[in-house]
Design a protein around this motif. Sequence first.
Motif, PDB file in Angstrom:
ATOM      1  N   LYS A   6      44.270  76.795  22.762  1.00 44.42           N
ATOM      2  CA  LYS A   6      42.834  76.870  23.037  1.00 44.42           C
ATOM      3  C   LYS A   6      42.477  76.042  24.271  1.00 44.42           C
ATOM      4  N   ASN A   7      43.086  74.861  24.405  1.00 43.03           N
ATOM      5  CA  ASN A   7      42.827  74.012  25.562  1.00 43.03           C
ATOM      6  C   ASN A   7      43.244  74.698  26.860  1.00 43.03           C
TER       7      ASN A   7
ATOM      8  N   GLY B 112      46.743  72.190  23.097  1.00 43.47           N
ATOM      9  CA  GLY B 112      46.986  73.412  22.337  1.00 43.47           C
ATOM     10  C   GLY B 112      46.666  74.643  23.160  1.00 43.47           C
TER      11      GLY B 112
ATOM     12  N   THR C  82      38.670  68.791  24.085  1.00 42.00           N
ATOM     13  CA  THR C  82      38.795  69.503  22.809  1.00 42.00           C
ATOM     14  C   THR C  82      40.088  69.083  22.122  1.00 42.00           C
ATOM     15  N   LYS C  83      39.969  68.731  20.857  1.00 43.38           N
ATOM     16  CA  LYS C  83      41.127  68.249  20.113  1.00 43.38           C
ATOM     17  C   LYS C  83      42.086  69.406  19.822  1.00 43.38           C
ATOM     18  N   PRO C  84      43.346  69.276  20.226  1.00 48.65           N
ATOM     19  CA  PRO C  84      44.311  70.358  19.940  1.00 48.65           C
ATOM     20  C   PRO C  84      44.568  70.469  18.439  1.00 48.65           C
ATOM     21  N   GLU C  85      44.868  71.669  17.996  1.00 50.07           N
ATOM     22  CA  GLU C  85      45.075  71.901  16.564  1.00 50.07           C
ATOM     23  C   GLU C  85      46.478  71.563  16.130  1.00 50.07           C
TER      24      GLU C  85
END
Length: 68
Positions: free
Chosen positions: A12-13, A10, A65-68
């Motif tokens: 954020k990543n 995502g 980090t898990k993408p949204e």
Amino acid sequence: MADKSQLPFGKKNYVLMVIGIGILILGFTLMSLDGEQYGFGFLGLTLGPITVMIGFIVEFFAILTKPE
């Protein structure tokens, strides 16, 4: 079935990855700026490597980090 055009991470990543790369570049630059012979000063032995380690930790979290 998943859409093939979807990116693996995502926004954020990718932002975290760019920040991590910037921190890595800063750390390696700090190590190269050390004026002591063979880089045995504070910048080459302490501050630079700590900055590089922080950069790798940021990259690690950017990937996990898990993408949204």
